[in-house]
Motif scaffolding. Structure first.
Motif, short mmCIF file in Angstrom:
data_model
loop_
_atom_site.label_atom_id
_atom_site.label_comp_id
_atom_site.label_asym_id
_atom_site.label_seq_id
_atom_site.Cartn_x
_atom_site.Cartn_y
_atom_site.Cartn_z
N PRO A 110 -58.29 14.81 -39.35
CA PRO A 110 -58.49 15.28 -40.73
C PRO A 110 -58.42 14.11 -41.71
CG PRO A 110 -56.23 15.72 -40.04
CD PRO A 110 -56.94 15.19 -38.83
N ASN A 111 -58.96 14.34 -42.92
CA ASN A 111 -58.83 13.34 -43.98
C ASN A 111 -57.35 13.04 -44.20
OD1 ASN A 111 -61.58 13.36 -44.31
ND2 ASN A 111 -61.55 14.80 -46.02
N GLY A 112 -57.06 11.78 -44.44
CA GLY A 112 -55.66 11.37 -44.55
C GLY A 112 -55.24 10.61 -43.30
N LEU A 113 -55.89 10.93 -42.17
CA LEU A 113 -55.64 10.21 -40.92
C LEU A 113 -56.88 9.44 -40.47
CD1 LEU A 113 -53.66 12.83 -38.77
CD2 LEU A 113 -52.74 10.83 -39.95
N ALA A 114 -58.05 10.01 -40.71
CA ALA A 114 -59.29 9.43 -40.20
C ALA A 114 -59.52 8.00 -40.70
CB ALA A 114 -60.48 10.31 -40.59
N SER A 115 -59.08 7.71 -41.92
CA SER A 115 -59.31 6.36 -42.47
C SER A 115 -58.60 5.29 -41.66
CB SER A 115 -58.87 6.30 -43.93
OG SER A 115 -57.48 6.56 -44.06
N TYR A 116 -57.47 5.67 -41.02
CA TYR A 116 -56.75 4.68 -40.20
C TYR A 116 -57.59 4.26 -38.98
CZ TYR A 116 -52.50 5.68 -42.87
OH TYR A 116 -51.57 5.84 -43.87
#
Length: 610
Positions: A269-275
């Protein structure tokens, strides 16, 4: 000082609204840290699990005491903290962070210390594995310990005078050679488990989300390690390559490693995917010499295919963090690989088309993420700058797509002005540093298919200048309309200036000189119009743009380093400016007129204040 009193002081320090009470509590606690009985009192504070602030004080105090303790005391603290975390997996997150920081620092400080023929502090990795076999909360703590250890080992900040820079580097090198790769592989294996079991995981569950977040942070910390002691400042983001050791080759030759992070981006989900994208940014930047030519081609092919797949449906890119990291990923593709290598990737034609479409859409959203747009412009700037060096028989297609990027930049800036003026929004022209940075990048981009750039600029400039002149001659013209046209012309003057100076980056010819002349003439004609208004009115932003433009003209057509251009032929026909000296005098008169105007305005403002 009694334990109960310490607890009260901690509560006052962190919760009191009265600054005097907070200050008194802070003074008392500073005295406690330097007291003789601080060590046993810290252990007693930790035992009182009903006060998180007391636990925090104990952890931070022990961290400050590390270098003053003997070996047995440090070993005891290490064992105590590991047991404490194992028996209390549900501590407040700030307490856990303080305790894992303590563990990491004490491990680094004692890295080479021997106890009963054992380098006991180097066993932390093995101790952490026990955490990973427990509950989700235990596993999260274990990952946090490793993540903080990697960060601590990568830090060049000295713990105290007894741990010099060279000792820091020696410890970091030992850790890198003995444990870092194993920690990286462990983090990847945890992520593989999460991906393969994603249907059974609830990523919205707070504890599971925290675990995945910390594993991804651990992976990024491993990939961001200062492997060769170059101590580069990542905040500058100057596209440095990541100096992965040769021993890590197996992980990067395995295409499943890259696939893992592209897969995670799709399912998290967004909030984790950017990592996961942050990890891909680092992997894209791996030093070229880690691979031979065929291996590098294979690695790059998987990267470009992964990027292309994201762009097909723009999955997740409405999230600002995902968008920013993806833009960084695109920029790194060109910083670490040659244009000829990118062209050789089978899906390059489709990928460059999608990247161009994405860039155009991004530029049209002018109010969104200017810091991210910087990376997109960097990509195109570097692509265009590489064209003269391409030996590949395959087409690079930049002549097809680069004009679209140039057009999107120019027209998006013009379209933004009426909205900014009407709604009284923040004006990007107020941030001249950002504007100049973008224009430097654009100066290279717009020289690709330069005839198309010039045609577009002439078309917009002629229209806006004509409308502006008509407005000035119209009685009772709407002042807002005048402002809109002045700011649109400001953008066009800046962009024309960047186009002129971009001549330095390419092999120019007579046709280009003629095009330059047409652009220069138009700005000088506008200058005559604005000069006539200076005694009564004027637009400071437009005047600054004109001054910037004249500086670019001076660089290109008066500087001794540049060849004499055919520009003077047209300048002579229109303005009677036959040579460099006449043009320089013309520029100096403009500078003086603007300086005089600004001085008068300053004096007028001062007198009105009085």
């Amino acid at each position: 000082m009694e334990i109960q009193q310490l607890e009260i002081l901690c509560k006052q320090l962190y919760e009191a609204t009265d600054s005097v009470i907070r200050s008194d509590a802070e003074k008392a606690l500073v005295a406690f840290v330097s007291s003789q009985d601080a060590l046993p009192k810290c252990q007693m504070l930790l035992e009182r699990a009903d006060s998180s602030y007391a636990q925090l004080l104990a952890a931070t105090t022990l961290t400050k005491l590390i270098q003053g303790l003997n070996l047995e005391q440090r070993i005891d603290i290490r064992s105590y903290v590991l047991n404490y975390l194992a028996n209390r997996p549900n501590l407040q997150h700030f307490v856990v962070q303080a305790l894992v920081t303590l563990l990491a620092k004490i491990t680094k400080y004692g890295w080479f210390d021997m106890y009963k023929s054992d380098l006991i502090f180097q066993n932390l990795f093995e101790d952490v594995k026990k955490f990973l076999q427990g509950s989700v909360e235990h596993c999260t703590i274990g990952v946090q310990i490793l993540s903080q250890l990697v960060l601590e080992m990568n830090s060049i900040i000295e713990v105290d005078v007894n741990l010099s820079f060279s000792k820091n580097r020696k410890i970091a090198t030992s850790f890198r050679d003995q444990q870092l790769y194993d920690i990286f592989l462990l983090s990847c294996s945890l992520l593989i488990t999460a991906r393969d079991n994603s249907k059974n995981l609830n990523f919205m569950d707070e504890s599971q989300q925290a675990l995945i977040s910390h594993v991804l942070r651990l992976t990024k910390n491993c990939l961001s390690f200062d492997f060769i002691g170059s101590s580069t400042d990542e905040s500058s983001d100057d596209m440095n390559s990541v100096q992965i050791p040769t021993s890590w080759r197996p992980a990067f030759l395995d295409s499943n490693t890259l696939k893992l992070f592209f897969d995670l981006y799709q399912i998290l989900p967004n909030g984790l995917a950017s990592y996961s994208l942050s990890c891909l940014v680092q992997m894209t930047s791996v030093r070229r010499s880690l691979f031979n030519n065929s291996e590098r081609t294979k690695f790059l092919t998987h990267l470009v295919e992964g990027v292309k797949n994201i762009l097909v449906n723009l999955h997740g890119l409405s999230d600002p963090d995902n968008y920013h990291e993806f833009c960084r990923l695109l920029a790194r593709l060109k910083s670490n690989y040659q244009l000829g290598e990118l062209i050789a990737v089978p899906c390059y034609p489709e990928a460059i088309q999608l990247i161009a479409k994405f860039t155009v859409q991004s530029l049209q959203m002018w109010q969104f993420a200017p810091n991210s747009v910087h990376y997109l412009l960097t990509l195109w700037q570097r692509m265009v700058a590489s064209v003269p060096y391409v030996k590949s028989p395959e087409p690079h297609l930049l002549g097809t797509y680069t004009p679209e990027v140039t057009k999107a930049y120019i027209e998006s800036r013009l379209d933004a002005v009426p909205v900014i003026v009407r709604d009284n929004m923040e004006d990007p022209l107020d941030d001249l540093c950002m504007v100049q940075q973008q224009l430097e990048q654009l100066s290279v981009i717009e020289r690709c298919e330069y005839d198309k750039t010039c045609t577009l600029l002439v078309q917009h400039f002629d229209q806006k200048a004509r409308e502006y002149e008509n407005l000035l001659q119209t009685p009772n013209a709407n002042p807002m309309d005048i402002t809109v046209h002045e700011l649109q012309l400001t953008w066009l003057v800046y962009i024309i200036g960047s186009a002129i100076v971009g001549r330095l980056t390419v092999n120019s010819n007579d046709d280009h000189d003629t095009m330059d002349a047409e652009l220069v003439i138009r700005v000088l004609q506008l200058m005559s119009l604005t000069d006539a208004r200076l005694p009564q009115a004027g637009c400071e932003k437009l005047e600054l743009a004109i001054l910037s433009f004249l500086e670019q003209v001076r660089k290109m057509h008066i500087s001794e380093q540049t060849q004499k251009a055919n520009v003077y032929k047209r300048l002579s026909e229109v303005f009677g400016l036959n040579d460099e000296q006449m043009l320089l005098s013309f520029i100096n008169r403009k500078i003086n007129s603007v300086s005089t105007k600004r001085q008068k305005n300053k004096m007028r403002n001062n007198s009105s204040t009085l």
